[in-house]
Design a protein around this motif. Structure first.
Motif, PDB file in Angstrom:
ATOM      1  N   GLY A   1       0.769  -1.270   0.026  1.00  0.00           N
ATOM      2  CA  GLY A   1       0.237  -0.038   0.027  1.00  0.00           C
ATOM      3  C   GLY A   1       0.848   1.337  -0.020  1.00  0.00           C
ATOM      4  N   GLU A   2       0.308   2.243  -0.314  1.00  0.00           N
ATOM      5  CA  GLU A   2       1.065   3.614  -0.487  1.00  0.00           C
ATOM      6  C   GLU A   2       0.465   4.480   0.467  1.00  0.00           C
ATOM      7  OE1 GLU A   2       2.520   7.006  -3.637  1.00  0.00           O
ATOM      8  OE2 GLU A   2       1.582   5.395  -4.497  1.00  0.00           O
ATOM      9  N   ILE A   3       1.215   5.212   1.112  1.00  0.00           N
ATOM     10  CA  ILE A   3       0.670   6.100   2.020  1.00  0.00           C
ATOM     11  C   ILE A   3       0.458   7.444   1.180  1.00  0.00           C
ATOM     12  CG2 ILE A   3       1.612   7.897   4.021  1.00  0.00           C
ATOM     13  CD1 ILE A   3       3.019   5.427   5.101  1.00  0.00           C
ATOM     14  N   LYS A   4      -0.454   7.990   1.387  1.00  0.00           N
ATOM     15  CA  LYS A   4      -0.768   9.411   0.503  1.00  0.00           C
ATOM     16  C   LYS A   4      -1.434  10.373   1.548  1.00  0.00           C
ATOM     17  CE  LYS A   4      -0.644   9.598  -3.342  1.00  0.00           C
ATOM     18  NZ  LYS A   4       0.272  10.079  -4.306  1.00  0.00           N
ATOM     19  N   SER A   5      -1.092  11.878   1.391  1.00  0.00           N
ATOM     20  CA  SER A   5      -1.886  12.882   1.732  1.00  0.00           C
ATOM     21  C   SER A   5      -1.661  12.877   3.467  1.00  0.00           C
ATOM     22  CB  SER A   5      -3.167  12.817   1.656  1.00  0.00           C
ATOM     23  OG  SER A   5      -3.631  12.695   0.187  1.00  0.00           O
ATOM     24  N   LEU A   6      -0.432  12.612   4.005  1.00  0.00           N
ATOM     25  CA  LEU A   6       0.108  12.467   5.157  1.00  0.00           C
ATOM     26  C   LEU A   6       0.389  14.102   5.528  1.00  0.00           C
ATOM     27  CD1 LEU A   6       0.364  11.382   8.005  1.00  0.00           C
ATOM     28  CD2 LEU A   6       2.327  10.971   7.268  1.00  0.00           C
ATOM     29  N   PHE A   7      -0.513  14.823   6.232  1.00  0.00           N
ATOM     30  CA  PHE A   7      -0.441  16.335   6.467  1.00  0.00           C
ATOM     31  C   PHE A   7      -1.013  16.727   7.970  1.00  0.00           C
ATOM     32  CE2 PHE A   7      -1.858  20.562   6.615  1.00  0.00           C
ATOM     33  CZ  PHE A   7      -0.967  21.262   6.028  1.00  0.00           C
ATOM     34  N   VAL A   8      -0.164  17.701   8.596  1.00  0.00           N
ATOM     35  CA  VAL A   8      -0.603  18.249   9.774  1.00  0.00           C
ATOM     36  C   VAL A   8      -0.718  19.498   9.664  1.00  0.00           C
ATOM     37  CG1 VAL A   8      -0.086  18.471  12.408  1.00  0.00           C
ATOM     38  CG2 VAL A   8       0.269  16.106  11.280  1.00  0.00           C
ATOM     39  N   ASP A   9      -1.816  20.222  10.027  1.00  0.00           N
ATOM     40  CA  ASP A   9      -2.018  21.643  10.100  1.00  0.00           C
ATOM     41  C   ASP A   9      -0.686  22.282  10.901  1.00  0.00           C
ATOM     42  OD1 ASP A   9      -2.567  24.247  11.600  1.00  0.00           O
ATOM     43  OD2 ASP A   9      -4.308  24.002  10.359  1.00  0.00           O
ATOM     44  N   PRO A  10       0.122  23.250  10.393  1.00  0.00           N
ATOM     45  CA  PRO A  10       1.091  23.867  11.035  1.00  0.00           C
ATOM     46  C   PRO A  10       1.032  24.317  12.492  1.00  0.00           C
ATOM     47  CG  PRO A  10       0.959  24.868   8.723  1.00  0.00           C
ATOM     48  CD  PRO A  10      -0.599  23.922   8.907  1.00  0.00           C
ATOM     49  N   SER A  11      -0.206  24.680  12.796  1.00  0.00           N
ATOM     50  CA  SER A  11      -0.319  25.226  14.046  1.00  0.00           C
ATOM     51  C   SER A  11      -0.390  23.769  15.237  1.00  0.00           C
ATOM     52  CB  SER A  11      -1.830  25.741  14.343  1.00  0.00           C
ATOM     53  OG  SER A  11      -3.160  24.754  14.149  1.00  0.00           O
ATOM     54  N   ALA A  12      -0.413  22.518  14.654  1.00  0.00           N
ATOM     55  CA  ALA A  12      -0.603  21.590  15.325  1.00  0.00           C
ATOM     56  C   ALA A  12       0.941  20.682  15.426  1.00  0.00           C
ATOM     57  CB  ALA A  12      -1.743  20.546  15.110  1.00  0.00           C
ATOM     58  N   ARG A  13       1.769  21.259  14.450  1.00  0.00           N
ATOM     59  CA  ARG A  13       3.091  20.333  14.530  1.00  0.00           C
ATOM     60  C   ARG A  13       3.774  20.285  15.868  1.00  0.00           C
ATOM     61  NH1 ARG A  13       4.259  22.351   8.568  1.00  0.00           N
ATOM     62  NH2 ARG A  13       2.415  21.155   7.573  1.00  0.00           N
ATOM     63  N   GLY A  14       4.644  19.273  15.975  1.00  0.00           N
ATOM     64  CA  GLY A  14       5.167  19.034  17.236  1.00  0.00           C
ATOM     65  C   GLY A  14       4.265  18.246  18.384  1.00  0.00           C
TER      66      GLY A  14
END
Length: 153
Positions: free
Chosen positions: A74-87
């Motif tokens: 399987g391929e991982i797609k669209s992994l993203f975190v809003d910049p305000s919640a990084r870390g």
């Protein structure tokens, strides 16, 4: 107190659309169109895709998808975190949910493509056991891309 959840959810909802639009804008700012491989909502809203949303106190702040390619990987797609919640560990939590889903589907490998201008993403993938590989599937060699794979079993 912060409550974080990661669950499989529908792609077609306003909060998810907002996350995807942020992700696409980031990709468009970092790379030329020919080096972007993001999927739109219709491509993510198909039976072979399991889509996950990370929420903090109910607010959608991260997402990611497992696209089953065949019986092996399987391929991982669209992994993203809003910049305000990084870390906050949301990307790792979504990645963990995707891996669990892949194992549940009997897949042996996870693969992904990311960009060279995203060192935090590359670092996360390397820290969680992914290794660099040549282009796979329909991807072509691209000096702006990093291709990675992780054996699950």
């Amino acid at each position: 107190m912060m409550t974080v959840t990661v669950a499989q959810e529908a792609v077609r909802q306003p909060a998810v659309r907002a996350l995807l639009e942020q992700s696409w804008a980031l990709s468009d700012a970092l790379y030329p169109a020919e080096s972007n491989h993001h999927l739109d909502e219709s491509e993510l809203d198909v039976p072979q895709v399991s889509f996950f949303v990370a929420r903090r106190n109910g607010q959608a702040l991260g997402c990611g998808a497992l696209m089953r390619v065949d019986e092996i990987y399987g391929e991982i797609k669209s992994l993203f975190v809003d910049p305000s919640a990084r870390g906050l560990g949301l990307a790792r939590a979504v990645l963990t949910a995707i891996e669990a889903e892949a194992l549940g589907q009997g897949l042996a490998l996870l693969r992904l493509e990311t960009g060279i201008r995203q060192p935090e993403a590359i670092g996360l993938y390397e820290a969680t056991g992914f290794r660099r590989i040549p282009p796979f599937g329909s991807y072509r060699d691209d000096p702006l891309s990093v291709f990675m794979e992780k054996a699950l079993r």
